[in-house]
Design a protein around this motif. Sequence first.
Motif, PDB file in Angstrom:
ATOM      1  N   ALA A  64       0.845  -1.181   0.106  1.00  0.00           N
ATOM      2  CA  ALA A  64       0.058   0.125  -0.154  1.00  0.00           C
ATOM      3  C   ALA A  64       0.798   1.390  -0.057  1.00  0.00           C
ATOM      4  O   ALA A  64       0.406   2.274  -0.807  1.00  0.00           O
TER       5      ALA A  64
ATOM      6  N   GLY B  43      -5.007  -1.025  -6.600  1.00  0.00           N
ATOM      7  CA  GLY B  43      -6.030  -1.571  -5.545  1.00  0.00           C
ATOM      8  C   GLY B  43      -5.926  -2.977  -5.721  1.00  0.00           C
ATOM      9  O   GLY B  43      -5.855  -3.668  -4.679  1.00  0.00           O
TER      10      GLY B  43
ATOM     11  N   SER C 112      -8.630   3.119  -3.342  1.00  0.00           N
ATOM     12  CA  SER C 112      -9.179   2.481  -2.149  1.00  0.00           C
ATOM     13  C   SER C 112     -10.510   1.479  -2.685  1.00  0.00           C
ATOM     14  O   SER C 112     -10.768   0.691  -2.289  1.00  0.00           O
TER      15      SER C 112
ATOM     16  N   THR D  28      -9.539  -1.669  -4.222  1.00  0.00           N
ATOM     17  CA  THR D  28      -9.037  -2.617  -3.326  1.00  0.00           C
ATOM     18  C   THR D  28      -9.808  -3.524  -2.659  1.00  0.00           C
ATOM     19  O   THR D  28      -9.994  -4.723  -2.814  1.00  0.00           O
TER      20      THR D  28
ATOM     21  N   ILE E  93      -2.731  -4.445  -4.182  1.00  0.00           N
ATOM     22  CA  ILE E  93      -2.538  -4.038  -2.601  1.00  0.00           C
ATOM     23  C   ILE E  93      -3.483  -5.113  -1.927  1.00  0.00           C
ATOM     24  O   ILE E  93      -2.914  -5.705  -1.009  1.00  0.00           O
TER      25      ILE E  93
ATOM     26  N   SER F 257      -1.255  -7.705   0.087  1.00  0.00           N
ATOM     27  CA  SER F 257      -1.290  -7.850   1.645  1.00  0.00           C
ATOM     28  C   SER F 257      -1.927  -8.812   2.229  1.00  0.00           C
ATOM     29  O   SER F 257      -1.402  -9.282   3.229  1.00  0.00           O
TER      30      SER F 257
END
Length: 803
Positions: free
Chosen positions: A36, A140, A65, A68, A143, A147
């Motif tokens: 991110a 997004g 965002s 994501t 990430i 993540s």
Amino acid sequence: MVRLLSRVAQLGQVGSLLLAVALVVVEGLAHALVPAVSLLAGLLVLVAVARTRTVSTRSLTMLLSASTVWALGIAVLTTALGNAEGLSARDDGAIISLAAFVEEPGKLLILLLPALVAPGRMRRMAASDWALMGYAAGAGFTIAEDSVRRLTTATNLWSILAELFDEGTHYSLNPLTSGSLERGLEAPFTGEWVEVMAVGHHVSTMLVAATLGLAIAAWRYAGRLGTSDASVSVGLWWRMLSVVGPVAALGYVITDHAAYNASVAWSGWVDEGGLLFGPLSFVWFICGMGHGQVPVVVLLLGLCLAVDAHRRMRAGFMGRVDPERGAVPPLSGVSARWREPLRAVVAVGVFAWSDLAVILSGYTRPDLTRAERMRRGRRVGQLILQVRRQAMSVTSPGGEPTARRRWALGALVVAAVSVAACLAVGVVIGRSIGPAASSPDDAVFFAGLLDGLASWWDGLNPAAQILLIALGVLALMSMGASAALAMGAVGVVTWFAGHGHGVAAFMRDPRAATASYVRNVTPGQLLMDVVDFATTFIPGSALGVGLRTAERSLSATVAARRSARLPDLASLFQMRDEALAARRAAEAHLKDLLPPGTRMPDFNKRNYEDTLDLLRRGGHDREALDQLREASENCHTARPRAGRITEVAGEVGGLQELERHGYTVPDAFRPQGLEAKPTGPRKVDMLAVSADRGSIHVPELKGGTGRLKTNPVRTLFEGRAPQGTPAYVRDRMLRDDRVIEFFRDNPDLWEGVKRGDITVTSDVISTPEAGFVNRGNPIDVDLASHPQIVTAIEQRIAALGSP
């Protein structure tokens, strides 16, 4: 950049404290935040490089965002499609191949929402805007995917350090190599051991989106070529290129994605894959086995900047921030064939330098305090962004609202056809693989990741879970999302994290998972699951209440934001002075170029084409004629500019004056700013309702030195009447569709006007300069005493139909 930093600063004190605690309490969080932080920094780098962009940094971070969360939907769709086609969990190779054909178009689908909701804005975007939005949409997804993978693996300080030294997934400040993967494999055809590459999702999505932006520009260029046979033939080739380009780009990134996935899970895919894999492996091989996307994206971004700069150059004064800066040299020594492309490349540097110089002048005014310099610099940056938007607007063909509707329909059709084609081809290739390929486990699939994510989430104590939820909400709010949107998005993600085991099992085998749940669930657990699902997803829950509250205040919020977007009066009058200066400069330049025997009126908007034809037949030099054409068009652009700015200044000044006195101006009568079309003839300037709804005011608005027109005009029922008289106002109210619709939607006000209980008044509100408003010539319009006009308005209301 300043807007983003100011928004982050508002939440920074609380967020930094929570983040410091979370990094200590939650194991692996620092490692999971690397994608991110790196990709957000890469987005800011691209924003700084793309000096022709018109989309704001806040919009890009909000898109990042949102994408994501959207990645979750793509992953679920990929697995669900595999299950629907009978691809079981052991057919890992099939699902790997299918992922490329779903994820690549799926990442772009998030751009369909603004294309349908705000088609007017999307059709006026610069080509570089498409590239930036593609990067944000793909970032997004990267990430979300990486993540989650990092959270589900054990990490320590040494693994983070190894990450920084290019081992594993690579992240850095380079936006085009960050998030990439490299792996040693045996190359097809040659058999050599080579390093193959998989770029981050943001790079492949940026490549396709940039190609879309350039394709739009190519299609529009074909429409400007003319109607001669040669022009039509050339235009046909450009339009074919605008269709083939995005298709080839999407096919290229899908090929890279599918080939890399197949190479990882199936060492013999080139020889064993069959006929379908021959072209795929060949394209992957000649395109550098993943290494080709980065240089292609660099080339496409450079083309986007050049195309945008050329559009801004074509806009004339509308694309200039200063009459003394931003002039692109004519390059008269270059051949005509290469002159315009070379000027477009030069314009990129010219406009970038002029924009930065003007912004720097705002931040370095010696006569202002530091705070005032910061405010002025920020205001100048916003004005420059507005100039770019205006340049893109005036060079976008088509009139509203027809062009806007066609754009939305075209976007929907293109998206539907592209997704259907990708899904069909992906299923065919996935079936052709069958169970031939297999990976050691399914951790690379979203079902496996959900299992790992659920285990990690369940391993956290309640305090750590609450801390992470607060951090997620603050992060989304700092990127521009509202509190309700941020809480809703984080709630969806945490629901999937808390129910990951069950969702993963359902995705693998829906029938078996459902049967197992029904057999083992207790009444209490069922009730808790239903309540948990309802409070997260169903309207009417706690989240739904928050959304309904936001919806009730939406109209007021939209009106407030529309007013906030209007330039302030000081800026408008400054822009008016600059417009007048540019008009004088453009007219002086044209006057210097006038050939003997011609006058300035010969080059007005109505006559200049005929005059240029006469000069061409008279043997005038082509280069001199091109200069005359450009100088004439600059005059045609600059002349109405000052008048439009003055008109908007009068509208803004009138709006502020009426709202200061407690009047409410309905949305249909509020000023729309410089980018919107003028109100037009035979319409009222504005309509306002008093706070007690006992009076309607219909003013005449004037900006600068504007005065009432004295020439009488013909009315429908009362002969000829000059501006500022009751008969004139009554006639304009009768002719204005907005007034008819307003009375249709507010029948109580219309009944009061007919009875004479609600007065209708008018006056002249003048705004000669910022900070000064003059009012005069008050009149009573008195509609109630003119039954013929009342009857005509009622007939128009009846013809309009129910709302």
